[in-house]
Design an enzyme around this catalytic site. Structure first.
Site, PDB file in Angstrom:
ATOM      1  CE  LYS A 273      44.237  79.099  38.305  1.00  0.00           C
ATOM      2  NZ  LYS A 273      45.618  79.137  37.841  1.00  0.00           N
ATOM      3  NE  ARG A 274      37.760  78.741  37.344  1.00  0.00           N
ATOM      4  CZ  ARG A 274      38.905  78.068  37.278  1.00  0.00           C
ATOM      5  NH1 ARG A 274      39.973  78.640  36.775  1.00  0.00           N
ATOM      6  NH2 ARG A 274      38.980  76.819  37.698  1.00  0.00           N
TER       7      ARG A 274
END
Ligand code: GLU
Ligand code: ZN
Length: 504
Positions: A273-274
């Site tokens: 998700k980063r």
């Protein structure tokens, strides 16, 4: 990717029970594509089976959750076009749907689990846990929690208390093998040594995800849990917790589970998700249509049929079957995502397309002064853009020549198009264009064609310097329609300016 035939599984659906599913993100950071895929599959499942979608916010981690992220989540769900039957803003019989407002419920359940002997206080310090884990590892034993505090005597408890230790609450895993049939993966088995007792309440009294997630699934009567494969390891624990909750009268049933495949990004690494590539906001800014993005994300584990990649969300809902989901990791392919989005741009009706482009025709995206925007020109050019764009943000550079006083400066395009002899070509083209019929793009094409012939150039070669002189770039929308819409006066003035620059 080869799709393994998945066994058709028998689920309560076949007995006609309308399912209740949930989408339950934690409001940390920006929404990402993995989250969207999970929301999509739950939503499609609920809609396909005329079930209920519960939207729950798992915001029990005060240190990481934020109100901003919560607002972004709701905004993302609306933008994607998802509706939910219970949850924030719509309410429902199991309100509140934000876990931060349900703390007394979790406290109550934790107490019942302790009283019933399903959970116990664990006084081990982090240091002690670490040391024992290391020792177990070195000895080749399973390195999870070793059950040290399972059956402490009253004296030991007394002693720990006297030392000022604050216990966590730990769930007591039954010493039995847990088997369940995953809706995507088929039968899965977990042996006890791989599923140790686990913490459910912090020493400070804060309940953990491990408790609140299954407790709410139970209280909200969730029948099917569809979530990412990264959560698979928590499933046997949750099943055991469910069984305890059923015995305590808190839960009615253990839900079915289906774990959606990992999404792989660049270099065959799990898309995190980063990863910038996974930020939903990025796709919105680039002008992906929600329908295009959802179409693509549905292909991360599912397909409508072997020969149809492009479909509407309604078609997906009609066809969606969780047992068709492929358990193999799915690869996120930006090129394919863009191509599919382009197809959805083509599917819009012309008026809708012109409207959806609006944000990119204004600040901060548009480089022209707002008063130089011309609605009639926009309406004229829009259909030519609709056949070409992959994402809506591309519209700005494709139409800026209409609204900027001068064509955009692009040195690379200039050097590429302006060759030895380009000035002579441009001079002839100007002459022929001056004499052409400006109500017909066909006539403008003939003018440039004739100019090319006069210099021994094919249309493609003849048109490049004209395009760069007028639009500033070597690539763009169909040239002769562009010239017609820009108008004779401006077109000729720009050719003059290019000639001046060439001869300077
Ligand atoms: N709040 C959890 C997460 O975002 C939900 C996991 C689940 O679906 O059980 O990871
Ligand atoms: Zn302990």
């Amino acid at each position: 990717m080869a799709s393994a035939p998945s066994p058709k599984l028998s689920t309560p659906l076949e007995q006609g029970v309308p399912p209740r599913v949930r989408f339950c993100p934690s409001p940390t950071g920006n929404p990402h594509v993995g989250l969207v895929r999970t929301a999509l599959f739950n939503w499609a499942f609920a809609r396909h089976h005329q079930g209920t979608l519960v939207f729950r916010i798992e915001d029990t981690d005060a240190a990481r959750d934020s109100e901003e992220s919560y607002n972004q989540l709701l905004d993302a769900m609306r933008w994607l076009g998802f509706d939910w039957d219970e949850g924030p803003e719509v309410g429902g019989p199991h309100a509140p749907y934000r876990q931060s407002q349900r703390m007394d419920i979790y406290q109550d359940v934790a107490r019942k689990l302790l009283d019933g002997g399903y959970a116990y206080h664990c006084y081990c310090s982090q240091e002690e846990l670490d040391t024992r884990r290391e020792a177990a590892r070195a000895a080749g034993r399973p390195s999870g929690y070793d059950g040290h505090c399972r059956d402490l005597s009253a004296e030991q408890v007394e002693q720990y208390r006297a030392q000022g230790r604050e216990p966590i609450v730990r769930f007591r895993m039954p010493d039995e093998t847990i088997t369940f049939t995953d809706l995507v993966r088929g039968e899965l088995t977990f042996t006890p040594e791989n599923v140790p007792d686990y913490g459910i309440v912090r020493a400070n009294g804060a309940p953990l995800y491990t408790l609140v997630n299954p407790v709410d699934d139970a209280l909200m009567e969730i029948t099917h849990v569809l979530r990412g494969e990264d959560l698979l390891s928590s499933t046997p624990r949750q099943i055991a917790l469910y069984k305890a909750l059923i015995e305590l009268g808190v839960a009615q049933r253990v839900p079915e589970f289906g774990h959606l495949p990992y999404v792989m990004g660049e270099g065959n690494k799990k898309l995190s998700k980063r990863d910038p590539q996974s930020s939903l906001n990025l796709y919105r800014e680039q002008g992906f249509l929600p329908e295009g993005l959802l179409n693509y994300l549905s292909l991360l584990g599912w397909s409508l049929s072997a020969d149809q990649d492009i479909f509407t969300i309604e078609e997906m809902v009609r066809a969606f079957d969780i047992s068709d989901v492929n358990p193999n990791p799915a690869r996120f392919d930006l090129k394919k995502c863009e191509a599919i989005n382009g197809d959805h741009i083509r599917m819009l009706d012309a008026k809708e397309f012109a409207e959806r482009c609006r944000p990119w025709l204004k600040a901060p995206f548009a480089p022209w002064a707002p008063e130089d925007f011309d609605e009639a020109k926009w309406q004229a050019i829009a259909p030519h853009a609709q056949t070409r764009l992959k994402v809506l943000s591309e519209i700005t550079a494709n139409v800026d020549f209409l609204f900027l006083p001068e064509p955009a400066e692009d040195e690379a395009s200039w050097t590429k198009a302006m060759k030895e002899g380009s000035d002579a070509l441009l001079r002839t083209a100007r002459e022929k264009l001056d004499a052409a019929d400006w109500t017909s793009a066909e006539s403008l094409k003939e003018a440039v064609l004739a100019a090319g012939e006069a210099h021994g150039l094919k249309l493609g070669k003849a048109q490049a310097p004209v395009r760069v002189a007028v639009t500033g770039r070597t690539v763009g929308l169909p040239l002769f329609e562009s010239l017609e819409i820009l108008g004779k006066e401006k077109t000729l003035a720009r050719i003059d300016a290019a000639l001046a620059k060439l001869t300077a």
